[in-house]
Design a protein around this motif. Structure first.
Motif, mmCIF file in Angstrom:
data_model
loop_
_atom_site.group_PDB
_atom_site.id
_atom_site.type_symbol
_atom_site.label_atom_id
_atom_site.label_comp_id
_atom_site.label_asym_id
_atom_site.label_seq_id
_atom_site.Cartn_x
_atom_site.Cartn_y
_atom_site.Cartn_z
ATOM 1 N N LYS A 1 1.299 -1.212 -0.030
ATOM 2 C CA LYS A 1 0.075 -0.189 -0.061
ATOM 3 C C LYS A 1 0.870 0.954 0.082
ATOM 4 N N THR B 1 -7.014 6.091 0.338
ATOM 5 C CA THR B 1 -7.586 4.341 0.008
ATOM 6 C C THR B 1 -6.198 3.413 0.580
ATOM 7 N N SER C 1 -7.150 4.982 6.071
ATOM 8 C CA SER C 1 -8.271 5.399 6.836
ATOM 9 C C SER C 1 -8.352 6.425 8.123
#
Length: 183
Positions: free
Chosen positions: A33, A47, A50
């Motif tokens: 990520k 994305t 959070s």
């Protein structure tokens, strides 16, 4: 890869802005990520990060400086940008154990740093390959004005300067949403 091409001249800025770093956001690093950038910087964080995933840690002084140095490899012209930021955290009265436990958490693995500069901008460091706490110094101070706290030095080795990972207005909203509450 082509030759160097500088497209325009540049005047000296009227004011370079206030230097220094006032806080760092610390989030877990996940190699699957990674933040992406467009021509204007980081346009979204939601994305990857959070609500309540980034711990915002305020720094003690205004002399904290994130220093990055780029080195180009002579054989294949690859670029490596190495950075170090010494973060100074004070220990409030009665929070010795709480602060020590927080600092120990920073040693447990790679993180992504969101560097909040005094000029109001925020950049991400370690967003591609992670940042690591490489040294931690605990000091009590010997005089009234001395630091009673920790200096944690984070180290990054990235393909780009952190300025490329400038948070844009939408990403700033995502960042504010992802900050853990103060307790």
């Amino acid at each position: 890869m082509g030759c160097t091409s500088i497209s325009k001249s540049r005047k000296l800025a009227c004011n370079s802005g206030m230097g220094g770093v006032k806080a760092v956001g610390v989030a877990p690093y996940d190699s699957l990520k990674r933040l992406s950038v467009s021509g204007s910087g980081v346009t979204a964080l939601a994305t990857v990060y959070s609500g309540s995933t980034i711990a915002r840690l305020e720094l003690k002084n205004t002399t904290v400086n994130y220093l990055e140095t780029a080195t180009a490899g002579g054989d294949n012209r690859s670029v490596s940008v190495v950075g170090d930021i010494p973060c100074v955290f004070n220990v409030a009265t009665g929070t010795d154990l709480e602060t020590a436990n927080l600092i120990k958490e920073l040693l447990k693995g790679e993180v992504v740093l969101f560097i909040e500069k005094n000029d109001g901008t925020i950049v991400a460091a370690g967003s591609q390959l992670g940042a690591q706490a490489i040294t931690i110094t605990d000091q009590t101070g010997g005089a009234i004005a001395d630091l009673n706290g920790f200096t944690v030095t984070f180290h990054t080795e990235e393909p780009d300067f952190s300025r490329n990972y400038l948070l844009t207005s939408a990403a700033l909203v995502d960042y504010a949403t992802a900050i853990k509450p103060y307790v």
